[in-house]
Design an enzyme around this catalytic site. Structure first.
Site, PDB file in Angstrom:
ATOM      1  CB  THR A   1      -0.949  -0.007   1.209  1.00  0.00           C
ATOM      2  OG1 THR A   1      -1.758  -1.183   1.150  1.00  0.00           O
ATOM      3  CG2 THR A   1      -1.853   1.205   1.216  1.00  0.00           C
ATOM      4  CG  ASP A   2       3.598   2.792   3.192  1.00  0.00           C
ATOM      5  OD1 ASP A   2       2.686   3.635   3.240  1.00  0.00           O
ATOM      6  OD2 ASP A   2       4.231   2.435   4.206  1.00  0.00           O
TER       7      ASP A   2
END
Length: 494
Positions: free
Chosen positions: A229-230
């Site tokens: 996600t990052d």
């Protein structure tokens, strides 16, 4: 180790400086100062930003698309640093702002460490300069505004409203730098019911549904092995900044970009989200398998695993031929992908039994040249000895000032007209503080000394002493073997 401590500057930038690193589009506002007009037409490498022409100038060597573009980077941890590292790979000058002493949070994340340096930090911070500024100090906040005025891009990942409290929000920076591309990275966006929550990869992966669809079919939700996600947010940020620079080229105006973990991950749900939105089909975990394609998963071999995918009916026939299962390809239950999905368990049981009869290398040899997608599940040692990984040049090596020779994964893209090569090693905390104050802002030695003395900024002690010796030696009759404690002057006579 950092040397702590505003004073007089050697020159002052005019209020409302308008700096455009491209020719201004027809009808757009013109730059408001000579420096900006010069920047608009300067060539790469001379601080002028992106070129408007397509081909490198005659005699140019390895001109990169972001040569001359300055990025003021106030981000920490992963999403932001990953984005700015990729911009640095393309030639941008990235100024990483860090807290004096501790620096980026990830500098303490370990083990493992390379010497005293966190390997996590080293992996996402190449091609950057570090300036250590105490932003809670009014003098430090003033330095951020001055740096923004001479930068092209401002990137931050603070909780919405935090920088506004310091006078460093978008509207604040826009007043002194209307050209700025101001990019905010948050957990959930700039507005809405969750706006004040901190953004963490695992939490955003959970809220976005990624963890709901990751893991064994009958097992618990699983966090992906890396912070996807990052990383996805970092890539969205990287692309958004590039688009904003092109937009500024067309309009002559800066803008604000809102990137956040939740939106990035929901956008990446693609077909899983579409299945629900259009058919109200709730998603589930499939392990290594695929909800809509069979077979497309990992199979256990005698000594490991192999992933095989049959994306069409002909590939399925080929898989059955390699596995010496001709009767399976002729079975009416498996004639089409839709039927194979319907009869998934029976088919995968048959295939799993056959794959368990040979070693991974044997299956790899049998599938070679078949046209069927396949590959082993590799550990890290196997990844970085893989012939294709080696051929693609995916490892970047650098000499770090304290950790020595380090290696990190490089960018996954190659370009025909320039090379992403000769990277700068990740910086030490405040390694370039004095260099940036002098080179970008024109501060004189006494002003820098006052900043250091009061703690508004800090310079890494090791690099400070080396720089001091280099500046002192020309003034000495003989080589100097002593450095006066705390001295930042370069005009001392002995």
């Amino acid at each position: 180790m950092l040397r702590g401590g505003l004073g007089r500057r050697s020159r002052r930038w005019g209020d409302g400086m308008w700096r455009v690193p491209f020719p201004v589009a027809a009808g757009a506002a013109s730059p408001r100062c000579p420096a900006a007009r010069s920047a608009a037409s300067a060539s790469p490498g001379n601080g002028g930003g992106l070129r408007s022409g397509g081909a490198p100038p005659a005699g140019a060597s390895n001109v990169k698309p972001l040569d001359g573009v300055k990025i003021l980077d106030l981000t920490r941890v992963l999403a932001g640093p990953f984005a700015t590292m990729n911009l640095g790979d393309l030639g941008a000058e990235v100024i990483k702002v860090e807290r004096p002493g501790v620096g980026d949070d990830t500098r303490a994340w370990g083990p493992p460490f390379a010497g005293t340096e966190s390997v996590y930090f080293l992996s996402v911070n190449r091609n950057k300069k570090s300036i250590a500024i105490n932003m809670k100090d009014s003098k430090g906040a003033k330095l951020i505004r001055e740096l923004a005025a001479v930068s092209d891009v401002f990137v931050e990942n603070y909780v919405p409203g935090k920088l506004t409290e310091m006078g460093l929000g978008y509207e604040d920076i826009k007043k002194i730098a209307p050209h700025i591309v101001y990019c905010s990275i948050t957990g959930y966006g700039q507005t809405g019911p969750m706006v004040q929550r901190g953004g963490y990869d695992s939490v955003a992966a959970a809220v976005s549904g990624l963890m709901h669809i990751t893991g064994h079919e009958d097992g618990e939700p699983v966090r992906p092995g890396v912070a996807m996600t990052d990383l996805a947010t970092g890539l969205y940020t990287y692309g958004a900044i590039m688009a904003a620079l092109l937009q500024r080229y067309k309009t002559g105006k800066g803008l604000h970009i809102d990137c956040n973990l939740l939106s990035s991950q929901v956008a990446c749900l693609t077909h899983v989200a579409a299945n629900y939105l259009n058919c109200k089909t709730e998603a589930k975990r499939w392990g290594t398998a695929h909800g809509s394609i069979v077979p497309y998963q990992a199979f256990k071999t005698k000594d490991g695993y192999i992933v095989v995918g049959a994306g069409n009916d002909q590939q399925f026939v080929t898989v059955c031929k390699i596995l010496n299962l001709p009767e399976v390809s002729k079975d009416s239950r498996y004639k089409t992908n839709t039927l194979r999905v319907k009869n998934r368990k029976e088919l995968t049981d048959i295939l799993s039994t056959r794959f368990s009869e040979k070693a991974t290398i044997e299956w790899l040899q049998l599938f070679d040249g078949s046209g069927v997608p396949y590959g082993p599940i590799n550990n890290m040692q196997q990844v970085f000895s893989d012939p294709q990984v080696l051929h693609n040049g995916l490892v970047m090596e650098m000499n770090h000032p304290t950790a020595g020779r380090i290696a990190v994964p490089g960018p996954g893209v190659r370009y025909s007209e320039f090379a992403v090569s000769n990277p700068r090693p990740p910086p030490l905390v405040g390694q370039h503080t004095v260099e940036i104050l002098k080179g970008m802002l024109g501060y004189e030695d006494d002003a820098i000394e006052e900043l250091l003395r009061t703690g508004a900024v800090a310079q890494h002690e090791i690099l400070f002493l080396v720089s001091l010796l280099q500046n002192l030696l020309p003034h000495l009759g003989s080589p100097c073997m002593v450095v006066c404690n705390g001295c930042a002057r370069t005009d001392i006579q002995k």
